[in-house]
Design a protein around this motif. Structure first.
Motif, PDB file in Angstrom:
ATOM      1  N   LEU A 104      90.938  95.093  61.354  1.00  0.00           N
ATOM      2  CA  LEU A 104      90.618  94.675  59.995  1.00  0.00           C
ATOM      3  C   LEU A 104      91.823  94.808  59.064  1.00  0.00           C
ATOM      4  O   LEU A 104      92.074  93.947  58.223  1.00  0.00           O
ATOM      5  CB  LEU A 104      89.439  95.488  59.460  1.00  0.00           C
ATOM      6  CG  LEU A 104      88.940  95.054  58.075  1.00  0.00           C
ATOM      7  CD1 LEU A 104      87.429  94.934  58.044  1.00  0.00           C
ATOM      8  CD2 LEU A 104      89.398  96.027  56.987  1.00  0.00           C
ATOM      9  N   SER A 105      92.601  95.863  59.239  1.00  0.00           N
ATOM     10  CA  SER A 105      93.725  96.111  58.321  1.00  0.00           C
ATOM     11  C   SER A 105      95.030  95.472  58.769  1.00  0.00           C
ATOM     12  O   SER A 105      96.035  95.567  58.056  1.00  0.00           O
ATOM     13  CB  SER A 105      93.933  97.618  58.162  1.00  0.00           C
ATOM     14  OG  SER A 105      94.335  98.216  59.387  1.00  0.00           O
ATOM     15  N   LEU A 106      95.029  94.778  59.923  1.00  0.00           N
ATOM     16  CA  LEU A 106      96.278  94.307  60.516  1.00  0.00           C
ATOM     17  C   LEU A 106      97.066  93.388  59.590  1.00  0.00           C
ATOM     18  O   LEU A 106      98.251  93.618  59.320  1.00  0.00           O
ATOM     19  CB  LEU A 106      95.979  93.587  61.839  1.00  0.00           C
ATOM     20  CG  LEU A 106      97.194  93.010  62.582  1.00  0.00           C
ATOM     21  CD1 LEU A 106      98.172  94.109  62.946  1.00  0.00           C
ATOM     22  CD2 LEU A 106      96.738  92.246  63.827  1.00  0.00           C
ATOM     23  N   GLN A 107      96.441  92.316  59.084  1.00  0.00           N
ATOM     24  CA  GLN A 107      97.173  91.370  58.249  1.00  0.00           C
ATOM     25  C   GLN A 107      97.633  92.028  56.956  1.00  0.00           C
ATOM     26  O   GLN A 107      98.753  91.779  56.489  1.00  0.00           O
ATOM     27  CB  GLN A 107      96.307  90.146  57.922  1.00  0.00           C
ATOM     28  CG  GLN A 107      97.067  89.100  57.107  1.00  0.00           C
ATOM     29  CD  GLN A 107      96.236  87.886  56.762  1.00  0.00           C
ATOM     30  OE1 GLN A 107      95.143  87.692  57.276  1.00  0.00           O
ATOM     31  NE2 GLN A 107      96.753  87.046  55.881  1.00  0.00           N
ATOM     32  N   ALA A 108      96.789  92.885  56.366  1.00  0.00           N
ATOM     33  CA  ALA A 108      97.167  93.558  55.125  1.00  0.00           C
ATOM     34  C   ALA A 108      98.386  94.454  55.339  1.00  0.00           C
ATOM     35  O   ALA A 108      99.281  94.529  54.493  1.00  0.00           O
ATOM     36  CB  ALA A 108      95.990  94.368  54.594  1.00  0.00           C
ATOM     37  N   ARG A 109      98.433  95.132  56.484  1.00  0.00           N
ATOM     38  CA  ARG A 109      99.596  95.982  56.779  1.00  0.00           C
ATOM     39  C   ARG A 109     100.854  95.138  56.965  1.00  0.00           C
ATOM     40  O   ARG A 109     101.938  95.501  56.479  1.00  0.00           O
ATOM     41  CB  ARG A 109      99.327  96.819  58.035  1.00  0.00           C
ATOM     42  CG  ARG A 109      98.259  97.903  57.843  1.00  0.00           C
ATOM     43  CD  ARG A 109      98.071  98.711  59.120  1.00  0.00           C
ATOM     44  NE  ARG A 109      96.977  99.666  59.016  1.00  0.00           N
ATOM     45  CZ  ARG A 109      97.085 100.874  58.471  1.00  0.00           C
ATOM     46  NH1 ARG A 109      98.256 101.278  57.973  1.00  0.00           N
ATOM     47  NH2 ARG A 109      96.045 101.681  58.418  1.00  0.00           N
ATOM     48  N   LEU A 110     100.741  94.007  57.665  1.00  0.00           N
ATOM     49  CA  LEU A 110     101.890  93.139  57.882  1.00  0.00           C
ATOM     50  C   LEU A 110     102.426  92.589  56.561  1.00  0.00           C
ATOM     51  O   LEU A 110     103.634  92.369  56.404  1.00  0.00           O
ATOM     52  CB  LEU A 110     101.520  91.982  58.815  1.00  0.00           C
ATOM     53  CG  LEU A 110     101.232  92.354  60.273  1.00  0.00           C
ATOM     54  CD1 LEU A 110     100.723  91.139  61.026  1.00  0.00           C
ATOM     55  CD2 LEU A 110     102.479  92.920  60.949  1.00  0.00           C
ATOM     56  N   ALA A 111     101.506  92.357  55.601  1.00  0.00           N
ATOM     57  CA  ALA A 111     101.909  91.829  54.304  1.00  0.00           C
ATOM     58  C   ALA A 111     102.325  92.918  53.325  1.00  0.00           C
ATOM     59  O   ALA A 111     102.734  92.620  52.200  1.00  0.00           O
ATOM     60  CB  ALA A 111     100.762  91.018  53.699  1.00  0.00           C
ATOM     61  N   GLY A 112     102.243  94.188  53.755  1.00  0.00           N
ATOM     62  CA  GLY A 112     102.576  95.285  52.869  1.00  0.00           C
ATOM     63  C   GLY A 112     101.583  95.465  51.748  1.00  0.00           C
ATOM     64  O   GLY A 112     101.926  95.965  50.674  1.00  0.00           O
ATOM     65  N   ARG A 113     100.307  95.084  52.007  1.00  0.00           N
ATOM     66  CA  ARG A 113      99.289  95.133  50.955  1.00  0.00           C
ATOM     67  C   ARG A 113      98.048  95.895  51.423  1.00  0.00           C
ATOM     68  O   ARG A 113      96.935  95.611  50.998  1.00  0.00           O
ATOM     69  CB  ARG A 113      98.910  93.708  50.533  1.00  0.00           C
ATOM     70  CG  ARG A 113     100.094  92.898  50.040  1.00  0.00           C
ATOM     71  CD  ARG A 113      99.705  91.496  49.626  1.00  0.00           C
ATOM     72  NE  ARG A 113      98.805  91.507  48.471  1.00  0.00           N
ATOM     73  CZ  ARG A 113      98.320  90.406  47.904  1.00  0.00           C
ATOM     74  NH1 ARG A 113      98.663  89.223  48.386  1.00  0.00           N
ATOM     75  NH2 ARG A 113      97.526  90.474  46.877  1.00  0.00           N
ATOM     76  N   HIS A 114      98.254  96.879  52.267  1.00  0.00           N
ATOM     77  CA  HIS A 114      97.128  97.633  52.799  1.00  0.00           C
ATOM     78  C   HIS A 114      96.525  98.530  51.723  1.00  0.00           C
ATOM     79  O   HIS A 114      97.219  99.349  51.119  1.00  0.00           O
ATOM     80  CB  HIS A 114      97.576  98.487  53.990  1.00  0.00           C
ATOM     81  CG  HIS A 114      96.478  99.305  54.574  1.00  0.00           C
ATOM     82  ND1 HIS A 114      96.611 100.641  54.882  1.00  0.00           N
ATOM     83  CD2 HIS A 114      95.196  98.977  54.900  1.00  0.00           C
ATOM     84  CE1 HIS A 114      95.486 101.097  55.377  1.00  0.00           C
ATOM     85  NE2 HIS A 114      94.619 100.112  55.400  1.00  0.00           N
ATOM     86  N   ASP A 115      95.243  98.355  51.485  1.00  0.00           N
ATOM     87  CA  ASP A 115      94.492  99.166  50.526  1.00  0.00           C
ATOM     88  C   ASP A 115      93.368  99.855  51.300  1.00  0.00           C
ATOM     89  O   ASP A 115      92.344  99.227  51.598  1.00  0.00           O
ATOM     90  CB  ASP A 115      93.923  98.266  49.424  1.00  0.00           C
ATOM     91  CG  ASP A 115      93.139  99.039  48.371  1.00  0.00           C
ATOM     92  OD1 ASP A 115      92.780 100.201  48.621  1.00  0.00           O
ATOM     93  OD2 ASP A 115      92.867  98.469  47.290  1.00  0.00           O
TER      94      ASP A 115
END
Length: 227
Positions: A104-115
């Motif tokens: 679930l958090s993979l794309q957010a982490r890659l974009a530096g936008r993990h919340d």
């Protein structure tokens, strides 16, 4: 949020050029949902790929916010897509070696936008809170599609593009997933462009466009009236 202006696209075939889109124009505002309907081969997926910057038109312009996608290099389009666009496909494309939470958090982490708080909220809303440490193979088809939707929304995209997101699900599960999807889109405030062949799936969205022979047909609102 998204604008296509007089977009045309052809592909080379052994029989010669195949015109898939011809002079297509549409606009999608922030917070708005739009269904794109049409038969197989009508150009729906091609339009979605152009909106995502996965391809560029032969003629015309595709604008995402204020950026003209065809003026960007491929790495620039990839960066914009990673930060501003969520993609949901009929195939789930989950990483089998990652847990539910990590998928679930993979794309957010890659974009530096993990919340982390938003990811936890997504897991709860998707009914996956108790399954965070499981793996995709341990989920049902409906649960895997919910996870794919959550992954796309975890980055808080400005635009969510969905290509037949309920096509592999039975009718009851599809209705549940669609209700969740629209609720989460409303909560995040993003724009939604969904490709579907199903009038039942298209009905809850704000507007509906039909695509046939590379051109857009009548616009319908959520109540089925043409305008």
């Amino acid at each position: 949020m998204l604008e296509l202006h007089q977009v045309s696209k052809s592909f080379t075939t052994p029989q010669g050029p195949l015109r898939v889109l011809e002079g297509v124009s549409l606009a999608l505002a922030a917070g708005e949902s739009l269904a794109l309907m049409g038969e197989s081969g009508s150009g729906k997926s091609t339009l979605l790929h152009l909106a995502a910057g996965l391809d560029v038109p032969d003629t015309g312009e595709v604008r995402l916010a204020t950026r003209v996608l065809s003026s960007l290099s491929e790495p620039e389009r990839a960066g914009l897509r990673r930060e501003a666009v969520g993609l949901v496909f009929q195939q789930f494309h989950l990483v089998p070696s990652l847990s539910v939470a990590d998928n679930l958090s993979l794309q957010a982490r890659l974009a530096g936008r993990h919340d982390p708080a938003w990811c936890d909220e997504l897991l709860a809303r998707l009914g996956l809170g108790d399954m965070a440490q499981r793996y995709p193979e341990q989920l049902s088809g409906g649960q895997q599609q919910r996870l794919a939707i959550g992954r796309a929304l975890a980055v808080r995209p400005a635009l969510l593009l969905a290509d037949e997101p309920t096509g592999n699900l039975d009718e009851t599960t599809a209705d549940e997933v669609l209700t969740l999807l629209l609720g989460l889109v409303q909560a995040s405030g993003c724009a939604l462009l969904m490709v579907t062949h199903s009038p039942r799936v298209a009905a809850p969205l704000d507007r509906c466009l039909t695509l046939a022979h590379g051109q857009l047909g009548a616009i319908r609102n959520a109540h089925g009236a043409s305008r």
